[in-house]
Design a protein around this motif. Structure first.
Motif, short mmCIF file in Angstrom:
data_model
loop_
_atom_site.label_atom_id
_atom_site.label_comp_id
_atom_site.label_asym_id
_atom_site.label_seq_id
_atom_site.Cartn_x
_atom_site.Cartn_y
_atom_site.Cartn_z
N VAL A 49 42.53 44.61 45.97
CA VAL A 49 42.04 43.76 44.89
C VAL A 49 40.74 44.32 44.34
N ALA A 50 40.39 43.86 43.14
CA ALA A 50 39.14 44.25 42.50
C ALA A 50 38.34 43.01 42.16
N ILE A 51 37.03 43.11 42.27
CA ILE A 51 36.12 42.04 41.89
C ILE A 51 35.34 42.48 40.66
N ILE A 52 35.46 41.72 39.58
CA ILE A 52 34.70 41.97 38.37
C ILE A 52 33.58 40.93 38.28
N THR A 53 32.36 41.40 38.00
CA THR A 53 31.23 40.48 37.88
C THR A 53 30.73 40.36 36.44
N GLY A 54 31.10 41.32 35.60
CA GLY A 54 30.57 41.37 34.24
C GLY A 54 29.49 42.41 34.08
N THR B 289 30.23 48.99 34.03
CA THR B 289 30.13 49.88 32.87
C THR B 289 31.52 50.15 32.30
N THR B 290 31.53 50.71 31.11
CA THR B 290 32.81 51.12 30.50
C THR B 290 33.54 52.09 31.42
N GLU B 291 32.80 53.00 32.03
CA GLU B 291 33.41 53.99 32.93
C GLU B 291 34.01 53.31 34.16
N ASP B 292 33.32 52.30 34.68
CA ASP B 292 33.86 51.56 35.83
C ASP B 292 35.23 50.97 35.50
N LEU B 293 35.34 50.35 34.35
CA LEU B 293 36.57 49.64 33.99
C LEU B 293 37.70 50.61 33.65
N LYS B 294 37.35 51.76 33.09
CA LYS B 294 38.37 52.78 32.88
C LYS B 294 38.89 53.31 34.22
N LYS B 295 37.98 53.49 35.17
CA LYS B 295 38.38 53.93 36.50
C LYS B 295 39.24 52.87 37.19
N LEU B 296 38.96 51.60 36.92
CA LEU B 296 39.79 50.54 37.46
C LEU B 296 41.23 50.71 37.01
N ILE C 98 43.00 41.10 40.23
CA ILE C 98 41.60 41.20 39.81
C ILE C 98 40.98 39.81 39.84
N TYR C 99 39.82 39.71 40.46
CA TYR C 99 39.05 38.47 40.44
C TYR C 99 37.98 38.58 39.36
N ILE C 100 37.91 37.57 38.49
CA ILE C 100 36.97 37.60 37.37
C ILE C 100 36.14 36.32 37.36
N PRO C 101 34.91 36.37 36.82
CA PRO C 101 34.09 35.15 36.71
C PRO C 101 34.79 34.09 35.87
N GLU C 102 34.39 32.87 36.06
CA GLU C 102 35.08 31.73 35.46
C GLU C 102 35.19 31.83 33.93
N ASN C 103 34.15 32.34 33.29
CA ASN C 103 34.15 32.40 31.82
C ASN C 103 34.38 33.81 31.28
N TYR C 104 34.85 34.69 32.12
CA TYR C 104 35.06 36.09 31.69
C TYR C 104 36.29 36.17 30.78
N PRO C 105 36.15 36.80 29.60
CA PRO C 105 37.30 36.93 28.69
C PRO C 105 38.26 38.02 29.18
N ILE C 106 39.35 37.63 29.80
CA ILE C 106 40.27 38.57 30.43
C ILE C 106 40.82 39.58 29.43
N GLU C 107 40.96 39.16 28.16
CA GLU C 107 41.53 40.07 27.17
C GLU C 107 40.63 41.28 26.94
N ASN C 108 39.36 41.18 27.31
CA ASN C 108 38.45 42.31 27.15
C ASN C 108 38.86 43.51 28.02
N LEU C 109 39.55 43.24 29.10
CA LEU C 109 39.92 44.32 30.02
C LEU C 109 40.99 45.24 29.45
N THR C 110 41.88 44.70 28.64
CA THR C 110 43.08 45.46 28.25
C THR C 110 42.75 46.76 27.53
N GLY C 111 41.70 46.77 26.74
CA GLY C 111 41.36 47.98 25.99
C GLY C 111 40.94 49.14 26.86
#
Length: 336
Positions: free
Chosen positions: A182-187, A190-197, A215-228
């Motif tokens: 699993v992965a933990i996202i905090t917000g 970096t862009t590089e971190d998320l590409k490596k994910l 993936i675990y994301i914060p309560e108000n994190y916009p999940i659609e931001n990850l797709t790009g």
């Protein structure tokens, strides 16, 4: 033993670079990886080459010496044992580390290969025998019932693990079953971190226990931001078996009027489960990071890797070191 495995490393590096090695010709190498892909379409030539690259890197002399330095008893003469290894076949050469551990400790290996990965281990066997003919008496693969062994290492599904426990209960054993990562996202990534994910998710089509399935994301994190951040992995759309899974899972979501996010070659669904089907990434929202960490501690027996900014391991799930043991069980110490 170290020189034999550094020679294997050099041979793999030469073959991956398009050259003949002293131990296997380039023509034979290309035939073998084509045969492996034909036997199991999930084993694309790119994925096979990636797996072999990781093995070649791990077998450098500095890595081997660092690994073995924690086991001074390895140099002590011992009675040679025969260790049975039942190998999985979810990703290319997933059983190599067990094979290496048995051989570098001076013992004999009798391996039961998965029908999904029956070609590549035999290539490694042949290269090692060409490097040192003594390996001919140390490496055996069988398609029949395992016999005449003193300990066993078995990797399989949760269901098969129960069978292994019953069958091998009288032998010293390590028995592994399904785990997830699993992965933990905090917000704060970096862009590089998320590409490596993305690499941690899509490498080997997500079929490995070290691939991120949730993936675990914060309560108000916009999940659609990850797709790009995952767009560079869109090449997997060209793989028929993967896209068949994507189309099937999308159809199920639509027919059942389930909420999901469509990344055009992957799907994301909010789900409490750890294990997601091929082409689906589960996600779950959390309110308190410390509470999440405590929750994951209670799930340690089901987890292989936790990726996070704090752990500084984005992009490395499928690049384990020799001392990063599956399920956290020290295989070499068990054998010694």
């Amino acid at each position: 033993m170290i020189p034999y495995f550094t020679a294997l490393s050099k041979a793999l590096q030469q073959l991956l670079s398009g050259y003949d090695s002293n131990w296997l010709s380039q023509k034979k190498f290309l035939t073998i990886i084509e045969q492996a892909e034909n036997q199991n379409p999930w084993f694309t030539q790119n994925n096979i080459r990636y797996a072999l690259t990781q093995i070649a890197t791990n077998l450098r002399a500095d890595n081997l010496k660092q690994w073995l330095s924690a086991y001074p008893q390895i140099t002590v003469p011992k009675q040679v044992k025969t260790i049975a290894v039942i190998m999985a076949g979810n990703i290319p050469l997933v059983g190599f580390h067990d094979m290496l551990t048995v051989l570098i400790s001076g013992h004999k290996l009798i391996g039961k290969l998965s029908s999904k990965d029956a070609v590549l281990p035999k290539m490694i066997q042949q290269i090692l025998i060409n490097i040192n003919p003594e390996f001919k008496n140390k490496i055996f693969f069988t398609e029949t019932q395992l016999k005449n062994f003193e300990a066993v290492i078995a990797t399989g599904s949760t269901n098969s693990a129960q069978v292994f426990y019953q069958y091998f209960e009288k032998y010293p054993h390590i028995i592994r079953q399904n785990r997830n990562s699993v992965a933990i996202i905090t917000g704060n990534e970096t862009t590089e971190d998320l590409k490596k994910l993305g690499h941690d998710i899509f490498c080997y089509f997500g079929l490995g226990c070290r691939n991120i399935s949730k993936i675990y994301i914060p309560e108000n994190y916009p999940i659609e931001n990850l797709t790009g951040y995952f767009s560079e992995f869109s090449y997997i759309r060209n793989h028929n078996k993967y896209m068949n899974n994507y189309d099937y899972q999308k159809a199920i979501f639509l027919m059942n009027d389930l909420s999901f996010l469509d990344g055009n070659f992957f799907l994301m669904q909010e789900n409490n489960n750890l294990s997601s089907p091929i082409s689906i990434i589960f996600y779950e929202r959390y309110r308190n990071l410390n509470h999440l960490k405590l929750q994951l501690q209670t799930l340690q027996h089901k987890l292989q890797v936790v990726v996070s900014k704090e752990n500084n391991n984005f992009g490395h799930t499928q690049q384990p070191n020799l001392w990063d043991y599956a399920d956290g069980i020290d295989t070499l110490n068990f054998i010694l």
